[in-house]
Design an enzyme around this catalytic site. Structure first.
Site: not given
Ligand SMILES: N[C@@H](CCC(=O)N[C@@H](CS)C(=O)NCC(=O)O)C(=O)O
Length: 203
Positions: A37, A77, A88-89
């Site tokens: 990720c 995550v 939230e990163s």
């Molecule tokens: N806006 C979130 C996006 C995080 C994100 O999209 N993580 C993905 C992995 S790269 C995830 O957990 N995806 C699982 C899902 O969408 O259900 C951030 O910045 O942390």
């Protein structure tokens, strides 16, 4: 807050602070993580730049445990646990920069800080939307976006973009425009970035 030298063996040695320049707090930072990720990669890189000892809990995104939704209602995550739970990163990056200010990743000048934050705020439109469109095979302007990336404004904003640029080159096989290739080469020797390059190479 108690600060002392960390002599513990990290739970995930491949992501341990690289230089021995780690500090340990009165608790261990925990990152709910997924190696693949890029949003998690932002946080991994910041933690390592700041020399913070941390442990990771690897989440299998294809078979996500239901308790992840208790940490983050969206089920996504990264999630950081530093005594309280934070998803939230980009927000985690801001939190780490404030909570552990040394070494600073944002510039000292207020206007330069604002420009760096703006670049992170506009990530989706400046890269993310077209990166994911490219991955889905949808029409996209990824090459044009790469050529216009706000690279080099600050280490903070560079870290927010780097994980995708690495994946563009090493996973999608897209050639980086010259300026961006040079920018990445300049950052690659940093231990935090070298580690992320290894993570991506192992995917
Ligand atoms: N806006 C979130 C996006 C995080 C994100 O999209 N993580 C993905 C992995 S790269 C995830 O957990 N995806 C699982 C899902 O969408 O259900 C951030 O910045 O942390």
């Amino acid at each position: 807050m108690e600060i002392s030298v960390d002599i513990r063996v990290p739970l995930r040695p491949c992501l341990a602070p690289p230089s021995g320049r780690s500090i340990v707090l009165d608790r261990v930072l925990k990152l709910y993580d997924a190696g693949a990720c890029p949003f998690c990669a932002r946080v991994r890189i910041v933690l390592e730049e700041k020399g913070l000892a941390y442990e990771t809990v690897e989440i299998d995104l294809r078979n996500r445990p239901s308790w992840v939704y208790d940490l983050n209602a969206s089920g996504k995550v990264p999630v950081l646990d530093d005594g309280f739970v934070l998803p939230e990163s980009a927000v985690i990056m801001e939190y780490l920069e404030e909570r552990y200010p040394e070494p600073a990743l944002l510039p000292a000048d207020a206007a330069a800080r604002a420009r760096a934050r703006l670049a992170v705020f506009r990530f989706d439109e400046l890269l993310g939307d077209d990166y994911y469109a490219h991955r889905r095979g949808d029409p996209n302007a990824l090459v044009e976006r790469l050529a216009a990336l706000p690279a080099g404004l600050s280490l903070f904003s560079d870290i927010a973009y780097l994980p995708w640029v690495i994946r563009v080159r090493d996973r999608l096989g897209v050639e980086l425009p010259g300026g961006l290739a040079t920018w990445l080469e300049g950052l690659a020797p940093r231990p935090s970035i070298a580690r992320e390059l290894e993570v991506v190479a192992a995917l």
